[in-house]
Design a protein around this motif. Structure first.
Motif, PDB file in Angstrom:
ATOM      1  N   GLU A  95     -13.259  57.226 -17.663  1.00 53.88           N
ATOM      2  CA  GLU A  95     -12.210  57.359 -18.665  1.00 53.88           C
ATOM      3  C   GLU A  95     -11.196  58.378 -18.178  1.00 53.88           C
ATOM      4  OE1 GLU A  95     -11.873  57.006 -23.425  1.00 53.88           O
ATOM      5  OE2 GLU A  95     -13.508  58.257 -22.673  1.00 53.88           O
ATOM      6  N   LYS A 120     -10.176  53.323 -19.938  1.00 54.48           N
ATOM      7  CA  LYS A 120     -10.445  53.573 -21.351  1.00 54.48           C
ATOM      8  C   LYS A 120     -11.793  53.006 -21.732  1.00 54.48           C
ATOM      9  CE  LYS A 120      -9.477  54.483 -25.741  1.00 54.48           C
ATOM     10  NZ  LYS A 120      -9.381  55.869 -26.247  1.00 54.48           N
ATOM     11  N   ASN A 134     -15.398  48.988 -20.847  1.00 59.71           N
ATOM     12  CA  ASN A 134     -14.559  49.868 -20.035  1.00 59.71           C
ATOM     13  C   ASN A 134     -13.353  49.060 -19.536  1.00 59.71           C
ATOM     14  OD1 ASN A 134     -15.530  52.409 -17.548  1.00 59.71           O
ATOM     15  ND2 ASN A 134     -13.703  52.190 -18.772  1.00 59.71           N
TER      16      ASN A 134
END
Length: 420
Positions: A249, A282, A289
């Motif tokens: 992330e 993200k 993901n």
């Protein structure tokens, strides 16, 4: 005991930090990775003020290292008043890793690259290894990279490569195939300003050798060409990614700028080239993901058949083929959604759906070339990832891309590690 550690640390964090010191930093769980190395790169040291933000930064840095699968910390009171012991708990990766990339298209093209790398040489997080490649011709390389060789901030990289491929050369709306050899030696200094910003700078000495094999000819395009070159390189990276095993992330930007000096100004003149990779990741829930990479590239716009930006299966567009076109500018977007289908213990199976799209400026052309349908490539596809969570980069990747733009191909791309 764990709850006591957390409670004490919270009390310390909200209190006056000047009153609390680190008595000692203790490293647990490491076997091959040297304790002295972890202490060399850590902000937390004996005698410094106990600071939760510095501990968190150390943990994020450790989780990025190839030698570490996961890291956590604990804080306990020491013998002396107002002093605490900080424990860094390390889960090591296995770091002697083979690498493999295999790519095909429906034109029966087949190429592969096999390598072996040690990512934790001498327990100092030094990478050393090399690869052998078969892409019609034989190629090989040897790489050494020690980002913390001299200190937490300063390191060194040395690379040697002898790369030989069959390269299409485009001119007069025709194509010729050349045997291309690039033999290079590179030395880079590595400098890390802080946790998120780093710099690479150095020089690359190389020789390019073009030998005509088949296809169209032109009196102005030589059938044999050997040129010595010198390349000055600068790489700046902003990296704010956070890793949790196979999940990523955050945002990352890598800017690469090169000035290439040539001994043959007629056929291969000096030129500038630069590109930036923007990456955004993200998390969605516990298993999803979303991953994105946007590359913007620009080079000196010489009208030459030897343009620097390539369209290639293993670089930017999955399924497109092995080096099918070249340009002096590029826009490439890779986006994919990764979803963990199965996970137990050390193993994880991940599926992904992707779209790779890109366009190029023709040598000597203008920016309107990006909208030309002959330069546009769009390849959606599906893939699988077989992941070993305790071995660094132990991700076996298989993707199948299908072109939806005119005159497209389709093909499989195998590899080790995520595509980006």
């Amino acid at each position: 005991m764990k709850h006591l550690s957390v409670l004490l640390f919270l009390l310390v964090s909200f209190a006056n930090a000047q009153e609390y010191k680190v008595a000692d930093l203790k490293i647990q769980g490491n076997k091959k990775l040297k304790t002295s190395f972890v202490k060399k790169i850590a902000f937390i040291k004996s005698g410094v003020v106990l600071d939760s933000s510095l501990i968190e930064e150390d943990i994020r840095l450790l989780k990025r290292l190839p030698s570490i699968a996961h890291a956590s910390y604990q804080v306990f009171p020491a013998i002396e008043p107002n002093e605490f012991n900080v424990f860094y708990n390390i889960e090591e990766n296995f770091t002697i890793i083979p690498s493999a990339n295999v790519y095909t298209t429906n034109d029966d093209e087949f190429a592969y690259r096999l390598g072996l790398y040690e990512f934790n040489l001498f327990g100092q997080n030094i990478t050393f290894g090399g690869f052998y490649q078969k892409d019609i011709y034989d190629s090989y390389a040897i790489n050494f990279r020690a980002p913390f060789l001299f200190s937490r901030k300063l390191g060194l990289a040395v690379n040697f490569q002898n790369l030989t491929t069959q390269e299409p050369v485009f001119f007069d709306n025709t194509t010729a195939d050349y045997r291309y050899n690039n033999e290079s030696f590179e030395v880079l200094g590595l400098y890390q300003f802080n946790f998120t910003n780093r710099l690479e700078f150095g020089v690359n000495f190389f020789t390019e050798d073009y030998e005509y094999k088949s296809g169209a000819t032109n009196p102005n395009v030589p059938q044999a060409l050997v040129v010595d070159k010198m390349l000055y390189k600068l790489i700046y990276e902003y990296n704010n990614l956070n890793y949790d095993y196979q999940y990523v992330e955050g945002f990352r930007s890598i800017f690469n700028f090169q000035y290439v000096h040539s001994t043959d100004d007629d056929m291969l003149p000096d030129f500038l080239i630069g590109w930036n990779d923007f990456q955004y990741f993200k998390r969605f829930g516990k298993r999803g993901n979303w991953a994105n990479r946007l590359r913007l590239g620009l080079a000196t716009n010489d009208e030459t058949p030897f343009a620097p930006f390539a369209v290639d299966n293993n670089l930017n567009i999955r399924g497109v083929g092995n080096l099918i076109d070249r340009g002096t500018a590029a826009i490439v977007l890779n986006t994919e959604y990764r979803y963990t289908l199965y996970e137990k213990g050390w193993f994880s199976l991940q599926g992904n759906a992707f779209v790779d799209a890109g366009s190029w400026r023709n040598p000597g052309g203008d920016l309107g070339d990006f909208a030309d349908s002959q330069n546009l490539r769009v390849y959606p596809g599906l893939g699988l990832r077989f992941i070993h969570k305790k071995i660094f980069n132990a991700i076996f990747r298989i993707d199948y891309g299908v072109g939806v733009t005119p005159d497209s191909t389709q093909g499989l791309v195998f590899g080790i590690g995520q595509y980006f």
